[in-house]
Scaffold this motif. Structure first.
Motif, mmCIF file in Angstrom:
data_model
loop_
_atom_site.group_PDB
_atom_site.id
_atom_site.type_symbol
_atom_site.label_atom_id
_atom_site.label_comp_id
_atom_site.label_asym_id
_atom_site.label_seq_id
_atom_site.Cartn_x
_atom_site.Cartn_y
_atom_site.Cartn_z
ATOM 1 N N MET A 147 44.808 26.646 100.487
ATOM 2 C CA MET A 147 45.292 26.421 99.155
ATOM 3 C C MET A 147 45.408 24.913 98.955
ATOM 4 S SD MET A 147 49.026 27.356 97.416
ATOM 5 C CE MET A 147 49.631 28.011 98.900
ATOM 6 N N LYS A 148 45.125 24.474 97.741
ATOM 7 C CA LYS A 148 45.292 23.063 97.404
ATOM 8 C C LYS A 148 46.313 22.934 96.289
ATOM 9 C CE LYS A 148 40.771 21.461 98.777
ATOM 10 N NZ LYS A 148 39.614 20.642 98.409
ATOM 11 N N ILE A 149 47.179 21.943 96.430
ATOM 12 C CA ILE A 149 48.200 21.656 95.422
ATOM 13 C C ILE A 149 48.037 20.201 95.023
ATOM 14 C CG2 ILE A 149 50.664 21.564 94.923
ATOM 15 C CD1 ILE A 149 51.052 23.607 97.183
ATOM 16 N N ALA A 150 48.025 19.935 93.705
ATOM 17 C CA ALA A 150 47.856 18.570 93.215
ATOM 18 C C ALA A 150 49.132 18.086 92.534
ATOM 19 C CB ALA A 150 46.692 18.506 92.237
ATOM 20 N N PHE A 151 49.465 16.845 92.793
ATOM 21 C CA PHE A 151 50.605 16.184 92.183
ATOM 22 C C PHE A 151 50.109 14.898 91.538
ATOM 23 C CE2 PHE A 151 52.058 18.370 95.988
ATOM 24 C CZ PHE A 151 53.128 19.098 95.532
ATOM 25 N N VAL A 152 50.795 14.438 90.491
ATOM 26 C CA VAL A 152 50.471 13.131 89.931
ATOM 27 C C VAL A 152 51.406 12.116 90.572
ATOM 28 C CG1 VAL A 152 49.479 13.892 87.749
ATOM 29 C CG2 VAL A 152 51.933 13.562 87.905
ATOM 30 N N THR A 153 50.855 10.958 90.936
ATOM 31 C CA THR A 153 51.637 9.955 91.645
ATOM 32 C C THR A 153 51.104 8.559 91.353
ATOM 33 O OG1 THR A 153 52.487 9.303 93.825
ATOM 34 C CG2 THR A 153 50.222 10.117 93.747
ATOM 35 N N ASP A 154 51.953 7.580 91.557
ATOM 36 C CA ASP A 154 51.540 6.180 91.467
ATOM 37 C C ASP A 154 51.555 5.519 92.837
ATOM 38 O OD1 ASP A 154 51.177 5.987 88.615
ATOM 39 O OD2 ASP A 154 53.351 6.082 88.426
ATOM 40 N N ASP A 155 52.339 6.102 93.774
ATOM 41 C CA ASP A 155 52.549 5.438 95.062
ATOM 42 C C ASP A 155 52.296 6.329 96.282
ATOM 43 O OD1 ASP A 155 54.689 7.176 95.005
ATOM 44 O OD2 ASP A 155 56.214 5.611 94.922
ATOM 45 N N GLN A 156 51.813 7.530 96.085
ATOM 46 C CA GLN A 156 51.545 8.505 97.149
ATOM 47 C C GLN A 156 52.804 9.011 97.844
ATOM 48 O OE1 GLN A 156 48.169 7.805 99.773
ATOM 49 N NE2 GLN A 156 47.672 5.982 98.581
ATOM 50 N N GLN A 157 53.970 8.607 97.377
ATOM 51 C CA GLN A 157 55.222 9.022 97.997
ATOM 52 C C GLN A 157 56.076 9.878 97.067
ATOM 53 O OE1 GLN A 157 55.927 8.316 101.269
ATOM 54 N NE2 GLN A 157 53.856 7.489 101.248
ATOM 55 N N THR A 158 55.968 9.614 95.761
ATOM 56 C CA THR A 158 56.800 10.316 94.794
ATOM 57 C C THR A 158 55.934 10.901 93.686
ATOM 58 O OG1 THR A 158 57.163 8.295 93.523
ATOM 59 C CG2 THR A 158 58.809 8.836 95.195
ATOM 60 N N ILE A 159 56.448 11.951 93.057
ATOM 61 C CA ILE A 159 55.767 12.555 91.916
ATOM 62 C C ILE A 159 56.104 11.734 90.686
ATOM 63 C CG2 ILE A 159 55.621 14.610 90.462
ATOM 64 C CD1 ILE A 159 56.327 16.247 92.962
ATOM 65 N N SER A 160 55.098 11.379 89.929
ATOM 66 C CA SER A 160 55.295 10.573 88.721
ATOM 67 C C SER A 160 56.049 11.379 87.673
ATOM 68 C CB SER A 160 53.949 10.124 88.161
ATOM 69 O OG SER A 160 54.128 9.418 86.954
ATOM 70 N N GLN A 161 56.932 10.732 86.954
ATOM 71 C CA GLN A 161 57.679 11.381 85.888
ATOM 72 C C GLN A 161 56.855 11.507 84.619
ATOM 73 O OE1 GLN A 161 61.567 9.758 85.225
ATOM 74 N NE2 GLN A 161 61.936 9.487 87.404
ATOM 75 N N HIS A 162 55.759 10.759 84.516
ATOM 76 C CA HIS A 162 54.928 10.756 83.311
ATOM 77 C C HIS A 162 53.501 11.126 83.679
ATOM 78 C CE1 HIS A 162 58.126 8.954 80.955
ATOM 79 N NE2 HIS A 162 58.326 8.141 81.968
ATOM 80 N N PHE A 163 53.125 12.365 83.440
ATOM 81 C CA PHE A 163 51.792 12.839 83.808
ATOM 82 C C PHE A 163 50.699 11.942 83.229
ATOM 83 C CE2 PHE A 163 47.939 15.207 83.064
ATOM 84 C CZ PHE A 163 47.735 15.828 84.284
ATOM 85 N N GLY A 164 50.799 11.626 81.959
ATOM 86 C CA GLY A 164 49.756 10.850 81.296
ATOM 87 C C GLY A 164 49.624 9.423 81.781
ATOM 88 N N GLU B 205 44.155 14.153 99.902
ATOM 89 C CA GLU B 205 43.093 13.399 99.239
ATOM 90 C C GLU B 205 43.690 12.733 98.000
ATOM 91 O OE1 GLU B 205 38.874 14.247 96.952
ATOM 92 O OE2 GLU B 205 39.826 15.858 98.087
ATOM 93 N N LEU B 206 43.489 11.445 97.879
ATOM 94 C CA LEU B 206 43.964 10.699 96.721
ATOM 95 C C LEU B 206 42.797 10.534 95.759
ATOM 96 C CD1 LEU B 206 46.502 9.261 95.631
ATOM 97 C CD2 LEU B 206 45.542 7.150 96.560
ATOM 98 N N ARG B 207 42.972 11.016 94.535
ATOM 99 C CA ARG B 207 41.916 10.932 93.522
ATOM 100 C C ARG B 207 42.409 10.118 92.341
ATOM 101 N NH1 ARG B 207 39.899 17.228 93.064
ATOM 102 N NH2 ARG B 207 39.538 17.549 95.293
ATOM 103 N N ALA B 208 41.578 9.215 91.864
ATOM 104 C CA ALA B 208 41.921 8.440 90.673
ATOM 105 C C ALA B 208 42.005 9.387 89.486
ATOM 106 C CB ALA B 208 40.887 7.360 90.425
ATOM 107 N N LYS B 209 42.997 9.200 88.651
ATOM 108 C CA LYS B 209 43.193 10.041 87.470
ATOM 109 C C LYS B 209 42.809 9.241 86.236
ATOM 110 C CE LYS B 209 47.253 11.173 85.317
ATOM 111 N NZ LYS B 209 46.790 10.779 84.042
ATOM 112 N N LEU B 210 41.899 9.776 85.463
ATOM 113 C CA LEU B 210 41.510 9.083 84.243
ATOM 114 C C LEU B 210 42.662 9.123 83.251
ATOM 115 C CD1 LEU B 210 37.886 10.416 83.679
ATOM 116 C CD2 LEU B 210 38.597 8.236 84.649
ATOM 117 N N GLY B 211 42.940 7.986 82.680
ATOM 118 C CA GLY B 211 43.975 7.908 81.665
ATOM 119 C C GLY B 211 43.375 8.063 80.283
ATOM 120 N N HIS B 212 44.222 8.089 79.281
ATOM 121 C CA HIS B 212 43.769 8.271 77.909
ATOM 122 C C HIS B 212 42.776 7.190 77.498
ATOM 123 C CE1 HIS B 212 43.817 9.301 73.699
ATOM 124 N NE2 HIS B 212 44.097 8.056 73.426
#
Length: 67
Positions: free
Chosen positions: A1-18, A37-44
């Motif tokens: 199973m894979k679980i994805a989280f949004v993050t800025d620092d690989q340590q904490t879950i970001s409070q702002h998905f976008g 695996e760290l994947r870049a997230k495209l922003g708006h």
């Protein structure tokens, strides 16, 4: 199973998905983490540029100028 989280620092879950910079994808097998695996997230803004859409600044309209 894979679980994805949004993050800025690989340590904490970001409070702002976008606004988050990355997805941290954690693979779990038999109840144990077996990979990350760290994947870049495209922003708006990135999405708008790649799809050919352009953001337009807000323009104030003078209602009195239209007689």
């Amino acid at each position: 199973m894979k679980i994805a989280f949004v993050t800025d620092d690989q340590q904490t879950i970001s409070q702002h998905f976008g606004r988050a910079e990355y997805y941290l994808v954690i693979s779990i097998e038999d109840g144990q983490e077996n990979g990350r695996e760290l994947r870049a997230k495209l922003g708006h803004r990135q999405f708008a540029q790649e799809s050919g859409h352009h953001e337009h600044p807000h323009q104030d309209h003078d209602h009195h100028a239209h007689g």
